[in-house]
Structure formats: structure tokens, C-alpha cells
Design a protein around this motif. Structure first.
Motif, PDB file in Angstrom:
ATOM      1  N   ILE A  92      63.171  55.321 -15.238  1.00  0.00           N
ATOM      2  CA  ILE A  92      62.448  55.020 -16.463  1.00  0.00           C
ATOM      3  C   ILE A  92      61.448  53.907 -16.202  1.00  0.00           C
ATOM      4  O   ILE A  92      60.325  53.912 -16.706  1.00  0.00           O
ATOM      5  CB  ILE A  92      63.453  54.628 -17.575  1.00  0.00           C
ATOM      6  N   ALA A  93      61.868  52.981 -15.320  1.00  0.00           N
ATOM      7  CA  ALA A  93      60.960  51.877 -14.993  1.00  0.00           C
ATOM      8  C   ALA A  93      59.796  52.345 -14.117  1.00  0.00           C
ATOM      9  O   ALA A  93      58.960  51.557 -13.716  1.00  0.00           O
ATOM     10  CB  ALA A  93      61.733  50.772 -14.291  1.00  0.00           C
ATOM     11  N   GLY A  94      59.764  53.633 -13.759  1.00  0.00           N
ATOM     12  CA  GLY A  94      58.607  54.149 -13.033  1.00  0.00           C
ATOM     13  C   GLY A  94      58.832  54.329 -11.544  1.00  0.00           C
ATOM     14  O   GLY A  94      57.903  54.574 -10.796  1.00  0.00           O
ATOM     15  N   LEU A  95      60.085  54.205 -11.101  1.00  0.00           N
ATOM     16  CA  LEU A  95      60.348  54.421  -9.681  1.00  0.00           C
ATOM     17  C   LEU A  95      60.729  55.866  -9.448  1.00  0.00           C
ATOM     18  O   LEU A  95      61.432  56.462 -10.260  1.00  0.00           O
ATOM     19  CB  LEU A  95      61.506  53.534  -9.221  1.00  0.00           C
ATOM     20  N   ASN A  96      60.283  56.414  -8.345  1.00  0.00           N
ATOM     21  CA  ASN A  96      60.718  57.754  -7.985  1.00  0.00           C
ATOM     22  C   ASN A  96      62.026  57.621  -7.202  1.00  0.00           C
ATOM     23  O   ASN A  96      62.028  57.534  -5.986  1.00  0.00           O
ATOM     24  CB  ASN A  96      59.644  58.440  -7.147  1.00  0.00           C
ATOM     25  N   SER A  97      63.130  57.583  -7.950  1.00  0.00           N
ATOM     26  CA  SER A  97      64.399  57.240  -7.312  1.00  0.00           C
ATOM     27  C   SER A  97      64.793  58.274  -6.267  1.00  0.00           C
ATOM     28  O   SER A  97      65.346  57.947  -5.228  1.00  0.00           O
ATOM     29  CB  SER A  97      65.494  57.085  -8.356  1.00  0.00           C
ATOM     30  N   LYS A  98      64.473  59.547  -6.544  1.00  0.00           N
ATOM     31  CA  LYS A  98      64.816  60.590  -5.571  1.00  0.00           C
ATOM     32  C   LYS A  98      64.129  60.344  -4.249  1.00  0.00           C
ATOM     33  O   LYS A  98      64.736  60.467  -3.193  1.00  0.00           O
ATOM     34  CB  LYS A  98      64.419  61.962  -6.118  1.00  0.00           C
ATOM     35  N   ARG A  99      62.846  60.012  -4.336  1.00  0.00           N
ATOM     36  CA  ARG A  99      62.096  59.814  -3.106  1.00  0.00           C
ATOM     37  C   ARG A  99      62.665  58.627  -2.324  1.00  0.00           C
ATOM     38  O   ARG A  99      62.754  58.652  -1.095  1.00  0.00           O
ATOM     39  CB  ARG A  99      60.618  59.584  -3.416  1.00  0.00           C
ATOM     40  N   ILE A 100      63.096  57.601  -3.052  1.00  0.00           N
ATOM     41  CA  ILE A 100      63.602  56.403  -2.374  1.00  0.00           C
ATOM     42  C   ILE A 100      64.931  56.702  -1.686  1.00  0.00           C
ATOM     43  O   ILE A 100      65.167  56.290  -0.541  1.00  0.00           O
ATOM     44  CB  ILE A 100      63.716  55.241  -3.383  1.00  0.00           C
ATOM     45  N   ILE A 101      65.795  57.459  -2.386  1.00  0.00           N
ATOM     46  CA  ILE A 101      67.070  57.823  -1.758  1.00  0.00           C
ATOM     47  C   ILE A 101      66.816  58.670  -0.510  1.00  0.00           C
ATOM     48  O   ILE A 101      67.395  58.443   0.545  1.00  0.00           O
ATOM     49  CB  ILE A 101      67.978  58.581  -2.756  1.00  0.00           C
ATOM     50  N   HIS A 102      65.906  59.621  -0.661  1.00  0.00           N
ATOM     51  CA  HIS A 102      65.554  60.489   0.465  1.00  0.00           C
ATOM     52  C   HIS A 102      65.090  59.642   1.651  1.00  0.00           C
ATOM     53  O   HIS A 102      65.518  59.842   2.790  1.00  0.00           O
ATOM     54  CB  HIS A 102      64.448  61.460   0.024  1.00  0.00           C
ATOM     55  N   LEU A 103      64.245  58.674   1.355  1.00  0.00           N
ATOM     56  CA  LEU A 103      63.707  57.812   2.396  1.00  0.00           C
ATOM     57  C   LEU A 103      64.821  57.043   3.101  1.00  0.00           C
ATOM     58  O   LEU A 103      64.830  56.921   4.332  1.00  0.00           O
ATOM     59  CB  LEU A 103      62.690  56.835   1.780  1.00  0.00           C
ATOM     60  N   ALA A 104      65.778  56.562   2.309  1.00  0.00           N
ATOM     61  CA  ALA A 104      66.888  55.799   2.894  1.00  0.00           C
ATOM     62  C   ALA A 104      67.626  56.651   3.926  1.00  0.00           C
ATOM     63  O   ALA A 104      67.975  56.170   5.010  1.00  0.00           O
ATOM     64  CB  ALA A 104      67.850  55.333   1.808  1.00  0.00           C
ATOM     65  N   TYR A 105      67.820  57.917   3.595  1.00  0.00           N
ATOM     66  CA  TYR A 105      68.537  58.789   4.541  1.00  0.00           C
ATOM     67  C   TYR A 105      67.712  59.067   5.790  1.00  0.00           C
ATOM     68  O   TYR A 105      68.241  59.150   6.890  1.00  0.00           O
ATOM     69  CB  TYR A 105      68.950  60.098   3.857  1.00  0.00           C
ATOM     70  N   ILE A 106      66.396  59.224   5.598  1.00  0.00           N
ATOM     71  CA  ILE A 106      65.550  59.456   6.771  1.00  0.00           C
ATOM     72  C   ILE A 106      65.608  58.245   7.703  1.00  0.00           C
ATOM     73  O   ILE A 106      65.728  58.382   8.923  1.00  0.00           O
ATOM     74  CB  ILE A 106      64.093  59.756   6.340  1.00  0.00           C
ATOM     75  N   VAL A 107      65.551  57.054   7.115  1.00  0.00           N
ATOM     76  CA  VAL A 107      65.619  55.837   7.930  1.00  0.00           C
ATOM     77  C   VAL A 107      66.962  55.800   8.671  1.00  0.00           C
ATOM     78  O   VAL A 107      67.030  55.467   9.857  1.00  0.00           O
ATOM     79  CB  VAL A 107      65.440  54.586   7.047  1.00  0.00           C
ATOM     80  N   CYS A 108      68.030  56.187   7.951  1.00  0.00           N
ATOM     81  CA  CYS A 108      69.353  56.191   8.566  1.00  0.00           C
ATOM     82  C   CYS A 108      69.383  57.154   9.754  1.00  0.00           C
ATOM     83  O   CYS A 108      69.909  56.816  10.819  1.00  0.00           O
ATOM     84  CB  CYS A 108      70.391  56.588   7.524  1.00  0.00           C
TER      85      CYS A 108
END
Lengths: 342, 360, 358
Positions: B232-248
Motif C-alpha cells: 500500500i505504501a507503494g513498494l512492489n513487495s513481490k519484486r523485492i522478495i523475488h530479488l532476495a531469493y535471487i541474491v541468495c
């Protein structure tokens, strides 16, 4: 009310897919390798004999997963059981006493795990991971050697392991001119009894239904007056208890104990349960499904071994592929359900 | 008065747990060394030694722990982000490591070849491909978790069981040996310092720089605390979670290359075995909540090295490789039990009643 | 309603994928057997052909070392020639896998079962099943426990204890030649997979030698025949003892790991133990790297362990086909390798072996 109907439907569909998949796979094996003895009844019975332990363990895993938990300590526990049996019998402890001891150890181990999960509210994965480390390490503490059960160490246990229950039908002459009667071993009987008992327990007892309730929603289960903590703990006790029985079945098949025994068995159990339609989020599942999950795993491995030219890593890959498919299907069902409730 | 404040400050700090654990391990070592007459502080001794193969190198128990702990530390970096963003653990990292190692070695040796002295493909290609494969695995996990809303543990279970098997398949069921010094470099020494330590240090530096300079760290934490609110605050939470896994996955790939370079081979069955457990443990030990939200990278790193220190100490005490897990299990249980909500509540109640008594 | 239709169609699609998923057995069959090129034979033709062929099921331990890979290759080449149909199964170091494999072989009515058991114990049940089905079992490399000797036809492999004795004798001769007394030798043993025949034989030989020559055996620990474990174990040893001068590794790969660990610890490997070098003894001597290590002196002595079992197994099967009963125990010929010049030959059990350069 409507909501419940959907969940029931998805549940049956998942089970149906599993059973159909098993028939398709097995049928394919028969068509492709019929000339290599795949159609003999014994092929199927061998799957049962080899996986008897896994059937018991998958039943326990299903019960834990119904409460939205997981128990990855089972492989280690089986290794520990096998080692205890092998070492104990060689020390001259009578087989029935040893069996009792192994089951008792399982129950105590389950109580400890259950306490940490139920009463201390620690994530099941972490608790059972510690359990896995502990049991594997304990196996090495008991003995780092590879210990075997021989006829000398325990004639009774040896006789159990070698006892063939011959079936009166489905015999054939093999290419050496010997008549081969299909047979099963004691561990299959144990596994099937466990399967039936757990099936009825989940269906018809208060405890069975409370497992579903806790997994479905902890809050509502608590509101219904269930002692959620105690139910969770009991689930882990049940899992470790069944795992000990599975360990005995496993030991009857391998007749030896070693640190490397049953490595990765926990993942076989989990994937069997998932393929069998048990939701990892809890509340949905059935041991019959898990049974078919085990059979599917066994069939894949049997087909790959019968082929004889495929790399031995294929069963793992194919099982993981199925796991992927079922997890995706489950998530789709979950999506439907959450939409309906909204 | 000041002391008390300091103590309470330390008590509240997330770093308390890993630091105390580290000190405990050191104390055990000092006592053991003193008892065996090896000199109380031989644990901390770092010397320069001449070797036949590698020139002058640093040698000492601390160096060994830092060196051996590199893979766990690398994995812990990625794991911290994943835990924070998605409130779940990535249990596939050990297997992914093995897959990346196998793929890298297969490229360098050629398919179906079990031992080479000459590289079949340029070194950089093998390394980059191995690491990219790690990213790909991470992306797959991330897709399942972020887009399909599958529980992280369940989603990563797939690669946990498949990646090692695919690794074996890639290597044609062989252990592939790449007996070439240029490949062995990543597991040996750069000057006097073991290369894995340097690689880990660089990774830590880059990641913390990114987290500091950009808002990524904050985004990950806010997604972990409340995904819906952040959306709601304007973050694309899905994209951020996805990114975290890619970094992992990226770090798992790097760790895999380092691990295989250490032994100049791809032993699919053994590389990274149980390492996911160490990584998760490191995150928990680092004072991070496994329920997601706020994270502390320094804690995880100290946690990872602490675990390695525990392992090394156990070996030094003469506990066999196979028996060591018993002690690890007990340590895990103690750590998580201390952090468990009911235990915390009980402690709080007790200390409250104590202060109440004191006042009275 | 619309959504449920959408999901229904999704399920249908999944089912389709599923059927594609379960077909790989067939697809892969074509993919993975390009070596039998053009083998897309019609089913019945294949069958008549396989009737004349001798079908052999081979259950291998895994691929844990160079020795094993060469052993596998040797078996595969010998048994996939004219007149043979080899079914190969990799047990991935798990006994349960090998038991399942043997059951599958029995089911497939193979003519011979060749088994390289991962451990010596626990084979009774399944080997009895093979016996009941009338299938001869040939063991390679490792033995099964003494109680089960009537369950296999014959065994092909190495005399591991003799290998161990040779290397220990070499060390003893080396000490004599360089006037090193027995109690100066501080030896550690990196054992193989515990319970394996190779581990048992080689460890037994070492223990007897230790008792006879008065060496100090500081500790023993399993390195599971792998390089990684060998390195790990050696690192542990180096942290605990500072007087190690001989490392007895029960295979090449463990030795490579141990050498890595020793060098990483800043010590030197070599035979000059008087001047602080650590001597590495090993077994197998199959890979190029091992040969290289002996030549450069990094490994002081290697007891050869011959992996080329294939031809001998093939000969046994040929004899069995003609009704000739082979000897029950068949040892392969093995030597001893070293580049150290002070020992020219070793005598074990009244047999003399000349020390060769590999």
C-alpha cells in the motif's frame, strides 16, 4: 458451509490425481518393460517390501503435516534405530525387548520434539533439524562401525527378516526353470497394519479430527476448546512412534546399522505426503494419498532401475518434478479458496 | 550506574547472542589448550609459514576458521535477506551450491570426463556460468515464493531434493576432478591469505554497501514486517522478495564455486551437505528472528563464523566428524529455546517480579 | 464460476504436462543411449536379440574415487561387448539402493548378478532371494560377511590386507635403511569408509605392523575415501598433534586431501621425516595425479590396488556359461610404487615384490 465443500472437493481431486498418476506410471512400466518382468506381481510386491519403512514414516509425516508442521528428523531417527537394533542384538539383547526399546526411544524423542514445538512455540523445521543432527550424531556415538545383524547375533530377528509370506497366486517359472511364488515379508504386513490403523484414527477418533482442526486454523481450534499445544505435541509423538516402527521395517530390510543409513529419507517421506495430496499449510491430507505417494516414488525408481541405462539420479529428479507439480496445484487450490472466502 | 546502562544496552543489542556464543567457544578452546599444555592462547596464534606449494602463508586456528567458514558466511548473507523478506528459510542453498559446483566443473572439464589437467573452456566462463546458474535457481525459488505465494520452505524443498541429483546428472554420475592450478586458486591462497576469506570479505563489503547506500535494506525489512502495508505504501513487495531469493542463489553459486575449487573437484554428493542448516543456524544465532522483518547482517556473519568455530573446536577436542552433530543439535536447541516467545515471556515475568521485590 | 472453469482448464493442462512428465522414461531411453547407435529396434526384434545375449546386472557402489571410476569403466567395457547386455546401477553409496537394485535384477531375470557391495554386512536376505531364483552372484572388490559365503559363486578383488602389509613392510624397511627407530614413528591413519573390506584389511595390516615395530599410532579417523573428507580429517589431526611424521591414507583421494591440508598448514610432505617432513603413504595408485604425486615424492609409497576387474569377471561368466566352476576367491595381481630409492624390494609372507616407479 460453501467454503468447506470446496476444500473437500480439492482434497478429493488431489487424491484422485495421485491415484491416476500411480496407475499411469505403473501401466507405462508394464508396457515398456513387460518383457523384462515388470508385469509380474512380484515387481509390485518388491516396491512394498523395499518401501515398507517409508510407508510407516509417511503416515507419521502426514499426521504432523496436518498440524501445519514438519518433521525432518525421521531419516536420522531411522538410522539411529537401525544402529540400536544392530548393536543391541549383537550384545545379546533379545529381539522383542530391543524392538520395545526402539519404540520407547522413539516416543521419548517425540515427546521432546513435541514439547519444543507445541509448548515453546519454536518453528517445527528448526526443532526437527536439531532432532536430525541429534539422531545422526547419536548414531555415530553408538557406533561408527557398520554393524550387521547375523544369524549368530539373533536367530529370532534373523528369522523375522528372512521369513517369506508366500502368496498362493501369481507364480511363474523364471528363465532358470525355477518356480517363483510371489511373496511379501513381515515388514509389509506391519506397514499395511499401520496404514489401516492410522487411516481409521484420522477418520473416526477425536484426536484424528483435532489434528485436522489444529492445522485448519489454530485460533478456531483453540476457540473450539481444543488444547492446541497438547495436540501438536501428540502429533510429534505419533510421528516419532511411527518412525520407530518404520525404522524397524527398514532394519528388517537392510539388516545393518551405519551412520549413512537412510540418508535423505525425510525428503522421500515429505515428498510422498505432498504428492499424496497433503497440504504443507496443514488441515488437508490423508494417509491413503501418502501411501500412493510412496508407491509412485517406488515405481519411478523401479522403472529407472529396470531400464538399467538411465543415470541413477533420475528418480530424484522425477520425484522433484512431481513435487513441483503438486505444490503448484496446491497453491492454485489455495488461491481459489482464499478467493471464495473473500 | 553507567555500567548498568551499558549492560542493559548490550543486553538489548541483537549482537549479544552471537558474541556471547563466540566468547564461549574461545573460552572452551583456551581451557582445552591450557589443559593439554599447548599454551593457553595458541588458539589466537597466527604465524607465517613457508610451504612448498603456496609460498609464505598465514597459519593459525583463527585463519582456519575464517577460511573454512567462508561458504557458511556467504550462504548466511543470502539467507538473512530471504528470512527477512519472506519470513521463511531457503533450504535449497546447500544443494544449489552442489549443482553450481558440478556445472562449473563440467564446463571446465567437458561432459562425461572425470579428470582433466587442461581446462576445456576458459576459466571465467565456467565460474560465471556456475554463479549464474545459482542466480537462476534463486529466481526459480523466488518465483514460487513471491509470485505463487508458496511457503518458502515448501517451495525450496523442490530444489533441495532435485538440485543435487541434477548436479550428478550434469557430471554423468562421476566426481569430476579439474586438476588445474588456475581453478584451484579460488580455494587456495592469494599471497599469504586464503582466497575464500578474501572472496567472502568482498561479498560482504559489496552487499553491505548496497544495503547502506540504497533503500533496498529498508525495503526488504518493511516487506518482511508487513507485506500488505508495504504494498500500500507503494513498494512492489513481490519484486523485492523475488530479488532476495535471487541474491541468495547468487551467493549459493559463489559458495559452490569456492567449495569445488577447494577440492578442485565437483563431488555432488558431498559439497554443501548440511550447509543449509549451518546457514539457517547462523541467521538464528545472529539474533535475527526467523519470523522475518528486521535483520542484522553483522550478526549473521558472526553467527556463521561462530558455528565454524564450534565445528573446528569439536574436531580439535577429538569429537569425530559424525558425532559432532549431537553437540550442534544441543546448541541449536538452546539458542532457539532462549529466543522462544514463551520462554522470553517467562523470563520477563520473573525479572519484573524481581524488580518489584527489589522496590518493595 | 468463471474462475473455477479457468482452474479446471488449468488442471487439464497440468494433467497433460503430467502425462508428458511421466513419459521421460521412454524419451530418455532414446536420449541416453546414443552409444548403442540406431538402437530404435522394433520391440520384438530386440527381444529375440536379447535372448541370445547374456544379461548381466551390475550394482556398483557409486563414484566416490578415481579408483571406482576406472573400475566402473573396466566393467562396462568388458561386459557391453558382443553377446552381453549390461544393466548398470549406481548405488550412490547407499546399501538400501543396492538391495533394491538386486531385487530389480531378479525381477528382470538377469543371467548373472555382479555386486560391488558398499558394506560387508546385511546382504543375507537379498542374496538368498537371488539364490532362490537360481541366479549366480559374482562379487567384485569388496566381500560380504563370512556367514554368507555360500550365497555367492565367486569373488574377484584385491587382497587388501596384503596391500597393507606391503606398505607397512616398506615403511619398516625404509626406517631400517635410514636408521630411524620404531618409536620415532608417529603415525596417523586416515581410514576408508568404515566397514568396507578395503578399510578393514588395510587397517588390520597397519595395526599388526604397529604392534610389531613399536610405532606410535596417534589416532585413526575415517576419511570415507574422499578427498574432501581426507582434507578435513587431516586438518583436525594437525590441530591436535604437532609430532605427526607419517600419514597412512587408505586411498589416493584421501592422500590428496591430506597433502592439501598439510601444505595449507605450512608443513612439507616428503620422505625426509628426520627434517620435519610428513610422509604420506597411500593405496590404489590408479590416477595420473597419483602417479605424478609418487614421482614428485609427495606420496612416498603407494600400495597398488588394481581396478581392472572387468576382463576377469567376463572370463568367469564365460566359464560359467560353459559349466566350468571357477575358483571361489580370485585375487588380482598388484605391486607397490615408490620413488624413494632406499628401499628396492619388500618381502611379505615369503613373497618378494620389487618396488617400482609407476
Amino acid at each position: 458451509m460453501k467454503n468447506k465443500k470446496v476444500s473437500l472437493n480439492s482434497n478429493t481431486i488431489l487424491l484422485l490425481i495421485t491415484i491416476v498418476l500411480f496407475i499411469v506410471l505403473y501401466g507405462m512400466g508394464c508396457i515398456m518393460y513387460g518383457n523384462k518382468g515388470f508385469t509380474h506381481l512380484q515387481t509390485f510386491l518388491n516396491i512394498l517390501i523395499t518401501n515398507a519403512g517409508l510407508i510407516c514414516i509417511a503416515c507419521g509425516m502426514t499426521c504432523v503435516m496436518l498440524t501445519a508442521g514438519i518433521d525432518i528428523s525421521v531419516g536420522g531417527l531411522v538410522a539411529m534405530d537401525c544402529m540400536m537394533i544392530a548393536v543391541g542384538l549383537n550384545k545379546g539383547i533379545p529381539a522383542p525387548l530391543m524392538v520395545g526399546l526402539v519404540i520407547l526411544t522413539g516416543i521419548i524423542f517425540g515427546l521432546v520434539q513435541g514439547f519444543f514445538v507445541g509448548y515453546l512455540e519454536i518453528q517445527p523445521f528448526i526443532v526437527s533439524m536439531a532432532g536430525m543432527f541429534f539422531t545422526r550424531g547419536m548414531t555415530a556415538v553408538i557406533s561408527t562401525d557398520q554393524v550387521s545383524v547375523t544369524e549368530k547375533s539373533s536367530p529370532l530377528y534373523y528369522a523375522w527378516a528372512n521369513y517369506k509370506i508366500k502368496l498362493p497366486f501369481g507364480g511363474y517359472m523364471n528363465n532358470k526353470g525355477k518356480e517363483v511364488l510371489p511373496y511379501i515379508r513381515i515388514n509389509v504386513v506391519i506397514a499395511l497394519i499401520v496404514l489401516v490403523v492410522i487411516f481409521f484414527m484420522l477418520r473416526h477418533t477425536k484426536f484424528g479430527r483435532s489434528l485436522y482442526a489444529v492445522g485448519g486454523s489454530e485460533q478456531s481450534a483453540a476457540m473450539m476448546g481444543l488444547n492446541v499445544k497438547s495436540v501438536k505435541m501428540k502429533a510429534y509423538v505419533l510421528s516419532s512412534f511411527l518412525c520407530s516402527i518404520g525404522g524397524i521395517c527398514f532394519s528388517l530390510n537392510t539388516m545393518s546399522g551405519s551412520v549413512q543409513q537412510a540418508l535423505g529419507l525425510e525428503m522421500d517421506a515429505i515428498s510422498s505426503a505432498v504428492i499424496g495430496g497433503t497440504l504443507l499449510t496443514g488441515g488437508v491430507g490423508n494417509v491413503i494419498g501418502s501411501f500412493f505417494g510412496v508407491l509412485i516414488n517406488g515405481t519411478i525408481s523401479s522403472i529407472v532401475k529396470t531400464n538399467g541405462k538411465l543415470a541413477s539420479s533420475w528418480p530424484n529428479i522425477l520425484t522433484a518434478g512431481l513435487l513441483f507439480m503438486f505444490i503448484v496445484i496446491q497453491s492454485v487450490f489455495a488461491a481459489i479458496r482464499s478467493k471464495k472466502t473473500r | 550506574m553507567k555500567d548498568k546502562k551499558l549492560i542493559s544496552k548490550i543486553k538489548k543489542s541483537q549482537l549479544l547472542l552471537p558474541v556471547v556464543a563466540m566468547l564461549l567457544v574461545m573460552a572452551v578452546n583456551i581451557i582445552h589448550d591450557a589443559a593439554t599444555g599447548a599454551g593457553a592462547f595458541s588458539f589466537f596464534k597466527i604465524t607465517l609459514q613457508q610451504t612448498t606449494g603456496n609460498g609464505t602463508i598465514l597459519y593459525g586456528r583463527i585463519i582456519d576458521i575464517l577460511n573454512r567458514g567462508s561458504e557458511a558466511a556467504l550462504l548466511a548473507l543470502g539467507m538473512t535477506l530471504v528470512v527477512s523478506a519472506s519470513a521463511g528459510t531457503d533450504i535449497s542453498v546447500g544443494s544449489v551450491m552442489s549443482l553450481c559446483a558440478s556445472y562449473c566443473c563440467m564446463l571446465l572439464a567437458g561432459y562425461g570426463v572425470s579428470s582433466v589437467n587442461e581446462l576445456a573452456k576458459p576459466l571465467w566462463l565456467g565460474i560465471i556460468a556456475g554463479i549464474l546458474l545459482g542466480c537462476l535457481c534463486g529466481a526459480f525459488n523466488g518465483f514460487l515464493v513471491a509470485r505463487l505465494n508458496i511457503q518458502p520452505m515448501v517451495a525450496t524443498l523442490i530444489l533441495y531434493s532435485a538440485a543435487r541429483a541434477i548436479g550428478l546428472l550434469v557430471c554423468n554420475d562421476l566426481i569430476v576432478y579439474v586438476r588445474n592450478d588456475s581453478f584451484g586458486f579460488f580455494g587456495s591462497f592469494l599471497g599469504p591469505i586464503p582466497t575464500p576469506i578474501i572472496i567472502t570479505a568482498i561479498c560482504i563489503a559489496i552487499l553491505s554497501l548496497i544495503l547502506k547506500k540504497t533503500a533496498l535494506g529498508m525495503y526488504i525489512q518493511s516487506v518482511g514486517i508487513n507485506a500488505r502495508a508495504s504494498r500500500i505504501a507503494g513498494l512492489n513487495s513481490k519484486r523485492i522478495i523475488h530479488l532476495a531469493y535471487i541474491v541468495c542463489g547468487l551467493f549459493a553459486g559463489i559458495a559452490g564455486v569456492v567449495a569445488s575449487s577447494r577440492i578442485t573437484s565437483a563431488d555432488s554428493n558431498n559439497i554443501g551437505l548440511y550447509l543449509e542448516m549451518d546457514a539457517i543456524l547462523a541467521v538464528a544465532l545472529g539474533g535475527n528472528s526467523l519470523g522475518g522483518g528486521k535483520f542484522n547482517l553483522a550478526g549473521s556473519i558472526i553467527g556463521a563464523y561462530t558455528i565454524q568455530a564450534i565445528t573446528t573446536t569439536l574436531y580439535a577436542l577429538g569429537v569425530s566428524t559424525n558425532q559432532a552433530p549431537v553437540f550442534k543439535a544441543i546448541i541449536v536447541i538452546i539458542i532457539v529455546a532462549i529466543q522462544a516467545p514463551p520462554v522470553k515471556a517467562y523470563m520477563r515475568k520473573k525479572s519484573l517480579s524481581k524488580t518489584a521485590k527489589g522496590v518493595a | 464460476m468463471k474462475t473455477s472453469k479457468k482452474y479446471l482448464s488449468f488442471i487439464v493442462v497440468m494433467m497433460l504436462i503430467l502425462s508428458g512428465c511421466s513419459a521421460p522414461g521412454q524419451a530418455l531411453h532414446v536420449q541416453t543411449s546414443p552409444e548403442d547407435s540406431g538402437e530404435v529396434l522394433p520391440e520384438d526384434l530386440q527381444e529375440t536379440e536379447s535372448k541370445n545375449k547374456v544379461t548381466v546386472g551390475f550394482s556398483q557402489v557409486g563414484a566416490e574415487s578415481d579408483w571406482r571410476n576406472i573400475n566402473t569403466d573396466s566393467m562396462k567395457t568388458s561386459l557391453s561387448g558382443e553377446g552381453y547386455d549390461l544393466i548398470y546401477d549406481d548405488g550412490q553409496q547407499k546399501q538400501a539402493n543396492q538391495i533394491t537394485a538386486i531385487r530389480t535384477f531378479i525381477q528382470k531375470e538377469v543371467d548373472y548378478i555382479v555386486l560391488a557391495p558398499v558394506i560387508e554386512d546385511g546382504w543375507n536376505t537379498v542374496l538368498t532371494e537371488a539364490k532362490d531364483a537360481g541366479i549366480p552372484v559374482i562379487l567384485v572388490d569388496r566381500m560380504v560377511s563370512d556367514d554368507d559365503t555360500d550365497l555367492f559363486t565367486c569373488w574377484v578383488g584385491s587382497d587388501f590386507e596384503l596391500e597393507g602389509k606391503k606398505v607397512c613392510q616398506w615403511l619398516s624397511d625404509f626406517c631400517d635403511a635410514n636408521s630411524i627407530s620404531g618409536n620415532e614413528i608417529n603415525i596417523i591413519n586416515i581410514k576408508g569408509t568404515e566397514g568396507a573390506s578395503a578399510e578393514r584389511g588395510r587397517t588390520r595390516a597397519l595395526r599388526m605392523a604397529v604392534a610389531r615395530h613399536g610405532w606410535n599410532l596417534l589416532d585413526e579417523r575415517s576419511g570415507e575415501f574422499t578427498q574432501a573428507k581426507g582434507r578435513e580429517v587431516m586438518t583436525g589431526f594437525l590441530g591436535r598433534f604437532d609430532n605427526i611424521n607419517v600419514v597412512y591414507c587408505e586411498n589416493d583421494n584421501e592422500a590428496f586431501g591430506a597433502i592439501d591440508a598439510i601444505e595449507a598448514a605450512g608443513k612439507k610432505v616428503g620422505s625426509d621425516i628426520k627434517n620435519g617432513e610428513i610422509m604420506v603413504l597411500a593405496f590404489d595408485g590408479t590416477s595420473d595425479q597419483a602417479v605424478e604425486a609418487v614421482r614428485s615424492g609427495k606420496i612416498s609409497c603407494i600400495g597398488e590396488c588394481n581396478p581392472l576387474h572387468g576382463p576377469r569377471v567376463e572370463k568367469i561368466i564365460r566359464n560359467l556359461q560353459q559349466g566350468i566352476v571357477p575358483d571361489k576367491y580370485q585375487y588380482v595381481d598388484e605391486g607397490i610404487f615408490s620413488a624413494v630409492e632406499s628401499v628396492k624390494e619388500v618381502t611379505v609372507d615369503e613373497e618378494t615384490y620389487s618396488v617400482k616407479l609407476p
